[in-house]
Design an enzyme around this catalytic site. Structure first.
Site, PDB file in Angstrom:
ATOM      1  N   ASP A 105       0.805  -1.226   0.000  1.00 43.47           N
ATOM      2  CA  ASP A 105       0.000   0.000   0.000  1.00 43.47           C
ATOM      3  C   ASP A 105       0.839   1.278   0.000  1.00 43.47           C
ATOM      4  OD1 ASP A 105      -2.573  -0.958  -0.346  1.00 43.47           O
ATOM      5  OD2 ASP A 105      -2.774  -1.487   1.770  1.00 43.47           O
ATOM      6  N   ASP A 164      -7.437  -3.988  -4.435  1.00 40.27           N
ATOM      7  CA  ASP A 164      -7.098  -2.681  -3.837  1.00 40.27           C
ATOM      8  C   ASP A 164      -5.831  -2.102  -4.459  1.00 40.27           C
ATOM      9  OD1 ASP A 164      -8.142  -4.798  -2.260  1.00 40.27           O
ATOM     10  OD2 ASP A 164      -7.958  -3.644  -0.417  1.00 40.27           O
TER      11      ASP A 164
END
Ligand code: GLY
Length: 381
Positions: A105, A164
């Site tokens: 991320d 994601d």
């Protein structure tokens, strides 16, 4: 805002957006003063934001608050927003001291904070931080099986690629552009092509998690992840997909990406139906009625990107979807009061996570404001 099938004229839209941003600004100034360089995630029983950095410095959510401060600094020029966003940026940099704790991320963490800081201030430190984050992200690419590995851990953990991550790869396009070096873009394109085949289903819905054979790239199985279960349709995952592919189109001009973004957007709009807030999973049972406000805003932000990319005749369709979602949240959901710190309540971390259902989440706030800023820029054209 929407009369018949037409969006109001640009002047009216800008005034409407400014009114909402003023309410956000009034509230955020108070929060920013109280919490300083705290990195919030959700509010406690007292309605005050807690400090996620103190618990987990590398948490994927730690870029949203500085990102929110930068967006509002851009809108208002209020110096405290810049001051605290810079301080948080310095704090976040420290996570690179622990490479074994780093994960996929990097875009959520550093595109919204450091890259945005560089864009607004030209600070070299912020640019270098963005590039370091891109290097970490690129290093997670598995050259044989052509996916970017999610999370840490061994065994099956090492085989997972998640939807994601489509939101992280714009950091790679940025790094290629900034360094005039195609390596990052090549990785981003390769991953996006894998995701088109492994995660995006024919009907426009998307798998959250897929396990790959780490040597061949063969798909082993998909997982329900944070949604209801196997084969279901976690709404935030659908929103990551459409927003991520829309950004990939904006970064590359590749129409395959735009077409995927549109397909998932159409699915999302029809699956949401007339729910004010999207269900947490579009295929969950009727009861309990679990919703996720963050999914609505992540999707809305993606709709604006798509509106900016499609033919004139198609634009209003996507704009209407974004405007309707903002209007609903503004009228029925947002908390503009100063007694508590969250802006957008009713976020859900995971369908199955007790204690993580219908709570304020900093990313709901971030994407609410990002969507407003993008709409404003759209109507300023
Ligand atoms: N990226 C993790 C989540 O959406 O919850």
């Amino acid at each position: 805002m929407v009369s018949g099938n037409k969006i109001e004229n640009g002047q009216k839209m800008r005034e409407w957006i400014d009114q909402i941003l003023d309410k956000v600004d009034r509230k955020l100034r108070v929060t920013a003063k109280r919490i300083g360089d705290t990195v919030p995630y959700t509010t406690g029983a007292d309605g005050k934001y807690n400090d996620q950095y103190a618990q987990l410095p590398e948490a994927w959510t730690n870029g949203f608050y500085p990102g929110l401060l930068w967006l509002m600094y851009e809108q208002t020029g209020y110096e405290d927003y810049r001051k605290y966003a810079e301080k948080i940026g310095e704090k976040l940099f420290r996570i690179f001291e622990y490479p074994s704790r780093l994960h996929h991320d990097m875009g959520f963490l550093f595109q919204l904070s450091s890259v945005k800081e560089f864009e607004l201030t030209g600070h070299e430190r912020a640019k270098e931080t963005g590039l370091l984050a891109a290097i970490v992200l690129a290093s997670r690419y598995n050259i044989k099986s052509r996916y970017i590995r999610a999370w840490q851990g061994d065994g099956e953990k090492g085989t997972l690629g998640i939807i994601d991550c489509m939101m992280n790869i714009p950091l790679l396009y940025w790094a290629s552009e900034t360094e005039q070096d195609p390596r990052y873009k090549n990785i981003a394109d390769s991953f996006a092509h894998t995701v088109m085949k492994s995660h995006i289903r024919e009907d426009g819905s998307a798998n959250h998690i897929v396990s790959f054979d780490v040597e061949t790239g063969e798909i082993i199985k998909s997982h329900g992840g944070q949604g209801y279960g196997y084969g279901s349709s976690w709404s935030r995952g659908q929103a990551w997909a459409l927003n991520g592919f829309a950004q990939c189109y904006a970064c590359t001009g590749n129409r395959d990406y735009l077409n995927v973004a549109k397909r998932v957007a159409h699915y999302f709009i029809s699956a949401q139906g007339d729910e004010d807030i999207p269900l947490c999973d579009f295929r969950q049972p009727k009861e309990p009625h679990i919703v996720d406000s963050s999914a609505g805003m992540i999707a809305a932000s993606g709709f604006v990107t798509i509106a900016g990319a499609v033919e004139e005749s198609e634009k209003d369709f996507y704009l209407q979807a974004a405007v309707k979602q903002i209007d609903t949240y503004d009228k029925k959901l947002c908390n503009y009061g100063l007694e508590s710190e969250e802006l957008v309540p009713m976020g859900t971390v995971d369908y199955h996570l007790k204690g993580g259902i219908h709570i304020p989440l900093i990313y709901s706030d971030y994407y609410f404001v990002e969507t407003l800023c993008k709409l404003k820029a759209y109507f300023q054209r």
